[in-house]
Design a protein around this motif. Sequence first.
Motif, PDB file in Angstrom:
ATOM      1  N   ASP A 127       1.035  -1.160  -0.026  1.00 52.83           N
ATOM      2  CA  ASP A 127       0.149  -0.049   0.039  1.00 52.83           C
ATOM      3  C   ASP A 127       0.870   1.116  -0.080  1.00 52.83           C
ATOM      4  OD1 ASP A 127      -2.955  -0.938   0.159  1.00 52.83           O
ATOM      5  OD2 ASP A 127      -2.218  -1.857   2.081  1.00 52.83           O
ATOM      6  N   VAL A 128       1.309   1.735  -1.117  1.00 55.86           N
ATOM      7  CA  VAL A 128       1.950   2.905  -1.214  1.00 55.86           C
ATOM      8  C   VAL A 128       1.317   4.038  -0.969  1.00 55.86           C
ATOM      9  CG1 VAL A 128       3.752   4.020  -2.584  1.00 55.86           C
ATOM     10  CG2 VAL A 128       3.292   1.580  -3.136  1.00 55.86           C
ATOM     11  N   PRO A 129       1.984   4.920  -0.096  1.00 54.53           N
ATOM     12  CA  PRO A 129       1.211   6.363   0.282  1.00 54.53           C
ATOM     13  C   PRO A 129       1.291   7.244  -0.907  1.00 54.53           C
ATOM     14  CG  PRO A 129       2.935   5.657   1.979  1.00 54.53           C
ATOM     15  CD  PRO A 129       3.069   4.732   0.743  1.00 54.53           C
ATOM     16  N   LEU A 130       0.487   8.163  -1.018  1.00 55.24           N
ATOM     17  CA  LEU A 130       0.481   9.210  -1.976  1.00 55.24           C
ATOM     18  C   LEU A 130       0.817  10.506  -1.315  1.00 55.24           C
ATOM     19  CD1 LEU A 130      -3.094   8.417  -3.616  1.00 55.24           C
ATOM     20  CD2 LEU A 130      -0.694   7.537  -4.210  1.00 55.24           C
ATOM     21  N   VAL A 131       1.458  10.975  -2.040  1.00 58.52           N
ATOM     22  CA  VAL A 131       2.026  12.685  -1.896  1.00 58.52           C
ATOM     23  C   VAL A 131       1.595  13.695  -2.707  1.00 58.52           C
ATOM     24  CG1 VAL A 131       4.029  14.013  -1.200  1.00 58.52           C
ATOM     25  CG2 VAL A 131       4.109  11.551  -0.294  1.00 58.52           C
ATOM     26  N   PRO A 147       9.040   4.815  -1.923  1.00 59.06           N
ATOM     27  CA  PRO A 147       8.716   5.006  -0.517  1.00 59.06           C
ATOM     28  C   PRO A 147       7.450   5.810  -0.519  1.00 59.06           C
ATOM     29  CG  PRO A 147      10.446   6.630  -1.311  1.00 59.06           C
ATOM     30  CD  PRO A 147      10.180   5.429  -2.436  1.00 59.06           C
ATOM     31  N   PHE A 148       7.016   6.396  -1.840  1.00 60.47           N
ATOM     32  CA  PHE A 148       5.728   6.977  -2.053  1.00 60.47           C
ATOM     33  C   PHE A 148       5.636   7.388  -3.508  1.00 60.47           C
ATOM     34  CE2 PHE A 148       8.695  10.593  -1.061  1.00 60.47           C
ATOM     35  CZ  PHE A 148       8.475  11.286  -2.166  1.00 60.47           C
ATOM     36  N   ILE A 149       4.193   7.863  -3.667  1.00 67.81           N
ATOM     37  CA  ILE A 149       3.874   8.215  -5.102  1.00 67.81           C
ATOM     38  C   ILE A 149       3.486   9.766  -5.275  1.00 67.81           C
ATOM     39  CG2 ILE A 149       2.326   7.717  -7.020  1.00 67.81           C
ATOM     40  CD1 ILE A 149       2.145   4.827  -6.224  1.00 67.81           C
ATOM     41  N   ASP A 150       4.191  10.532  -6.110  1.00 71.52           N
ATOM     42  CA  ASP A 150       3.863  11.827  -6.262  1.00 71.52           C
ATOM     43  C   ASP A 150       2.755  11.877  -7.097  1.00 71.52           C
ATOM     44  OD1 ASP A 150       5.675  13.668  -5.058  1.00 71.52           O
ATOM     45  OD2 ASP A 150       7.508  12.763  -6.568  1.00 71.52           O
ATOM     46  N   VAL A 151       1.654  12.751  -6.654  1.00 67.76           N
ATOM     47  CA  VAL A 151       0.463  13.071  -7.363  1.00 67.76           C
ATOM     48  C   VAL A 151       0.457  14.586  -7.601  1.00 67.76           C
ATOM     49  CG1 VAL A 151      -1.901  12.877  -7.440  1.00 67.76           C
ATOM     50  CG2 VAL A 151      -0.643  11.281  -5.925  1.00 67.76           C
ATOM     51  N   ASP A 152       0.441  15.040  -8.770  1.00 68.77           N
ATOM     52  CA  ASP A 152       0.635  16.382  -9.236  1.00 68.77           C
ATOM     53  C   ASP A 152      -0.638  16.971  -9.408  1.00 68.77           C
ATOM     54  OD1 ASP A 152       1.363  18.704 -10.144  1.00 68.77           O
ATOM     55  OD2 ASP A 152       2.447  18.071 -12.064  1.00 68.77           O
ATOM     56  N   LEU A 153      -0.859  17.959  -8.604  1.00 70.38           N
ATOM     57  CA  LEU A 153      -2.177  18.686  -8.624  1.00 70.38           C
ATOM     58  C   LEU A 153      -2.423  20.058  -9.398  1.00 70.38           C
ATOM     59  CD1 LEU A 153      -3.136  18.604  -4.919  1.00 70.38           C
ATOM     60  CD2 LEU A 153      -3.759  16.728  -6.652  1.00 70.38           C
ATOM     61  N   SER A 154      -0.976  20.490  -9.907  1.00 68.55           N
ATOM     62  CA  SER A 154      -0.799  21.696 -10.311  1.00 68.55           C
ATOM     63  C   SER A 154      -1.470  21.961 -11.730  1.00 68.55           C
ATOM     64  CB  SER A 154       0.707  21.921 -10.769  1.00 68.55           C
ATOM     65  OG  SER A 154       0.995  21.128 -11.756  1.00 68.55           O
ATOM     66  N   GLU A 155      -2.121  21.231 -12.358  1.00 66.62           N
ATOM     67  CA  GLU A 155      -2.979  21.442 -13.661  1.00 66.62           C
ATOM     68  C   GLU A 155      -4.517  21.260 -13.325  1.00 66.62           C
ATOM     69  OE1 GLU A 155      -1.532  19.826 -17.091  1.00 66.62           O
ATOM     70  OE2 GLU A 155       0.644  20.638 -16.784  1.00 66.62           O
ATOM     71  N   LEU A 156      -4.845  20.678 -12.056  1.00 69.28           N
ATOM     72  CA  LEU A 156      -6.366  20.182 -11.741  1.00 69.28           C
ATOM     73  C   LEU A 156      -7.206  21.577 -11.614  1.00 69.28           C
ATOM     74  CD1 LEU A 156      -6.417  17.311  -9.458  1.00 69.28           C
ATOM     75  CD2 LEU A 156      -6.573  17.289 -11.995  1.00 69.28           C
ATOM     76  N   ASP A 157      -8.118  21.560 -12.195  1.00 71.35           N
ATOM     77  CA  ASP A 157      -9.224  22.586 -12.111  1.00 71.35           C
ATOM     78  C   ASP A 157     -10.462  22.063 -11.473  1.00 71.35           C
ATOM     79  OD1 ASP A 157     -10.568  25.329 -12.501  1.00 71.35           O
ATOM     80  OD2 ASP A 157      -9.805  25.381 -14.583  1.00 71.35           O
ATOM     81  N   VAL A 158     -11.241  22.969 -11.189  1.00 73.42           N
ATOM     82  CA  VAL A 158     -12.801  22.502 -10.566  1.00 73.42           C
ATOM     83  C   VAL A 158     -13.454  21.313 -11.321  1.00 73.42           C
ATOM     84  CG1 VAL A 158     -14.992  23.287  -9.628  1.00 73.42           C
ATOM     85  CG2 VAL A 158     -12.931  25.068  -9.730  1.00 73.42           C
ATOM     86  N   GLY A 159     -13.615  20.277 -10.655  1.00 73.87           N
ATOM     87  CA  GLY A 159     -14.709  19.225 -11.253  1.00 73.87           C
ATOM     88  C   GLY A 159     -13.488  18.375 -11.704  1.00 73.87           C
ATOM     89  N   GLN A 160     -12.198  18.587 -11.865  1.00 76.32           N
ATOM     90  CA  GLN A 160     -11.502  17.312 -12.421  1.00 76.32           C
ATOM     91  C   GLN A 160     -10.692  16.536 -11.121  1.00 76.32           C
ATOM     92  OE1 GLN A 160      -8.226  19.891 -14.509  1.00 76.32           O
ATOM     93  NE2 GLN A 160      -9.628  19.624 -16.433  1.00 76.32           N
TER      94      GLN A 160
END
Length: 224
Positions: A135-139, A173-186
């Motif tokens: 179960d790899v943590p998300l960052v 050790p973890f997985i990067d989740v990039d939020l930099s381009e997410l807009d409302v509803g995405q």
Amino acid sequence: MLIRRAAAIPRPDLKYDETIHAIPRDASGKSSSAKERKAGRVPSIVFQAEDGQHGGNKRIISVQSNQVKKLVNHLGHSFFLSRLFDLEIRPEFGSSEVVEKIRVLLRKLHLHHSTDAVLNVTFIRAPSSAWLKVDVPLVFRGDDVSPGLKKGSSLNIIKRTVKFLYPADIIPPFIDVDLSELDVGQKIVAGNLNVHSALKLLRSKDEAVVKIMGAQVSDQRKSK
């Protein structure tokens, strides 16, 4: 979990690494485990395989309570359980003789329900040939520039970890989740996570892990 402007999202420390020290344990059972805990040690076990049954090579050991507690406090529960460690078994704590050195993955961590004292730890061996379920943590990163969050929306963190089948040599050790381009509803789904090509996702690739929710009603009214 809803977070406004994800400023409180934890950031793990990749530089923190440590060898876990252990000693052999002659007996198992409630009485033996109680004596170990009273002496400041944590009754533990090392299994060969995921199910604990195949391959033999099982060891009952004890680890130091203060060392495990320090690691849990520093890394956090999820990051501790997804981390590979070297486990050194010595005749006694403080001895320079190493009986066995094993690379291990934490499989279970049992804490006391009210005091968080470490009661038991279960390890599995992690040789290069092993494939392990993790179960790899998300960052989550990029929340400071996410278009949706800048508009006053909320970050809905649906999953804090995602389960994969990994070759032992490339467990992250973890997985990067990039939020930099997410807009409302995405949203970002499990199948879109940026991971090594050798892994096998053990859940639906369409399962959402994070989503930018709509702005709160009060914010929408202010903008009119």
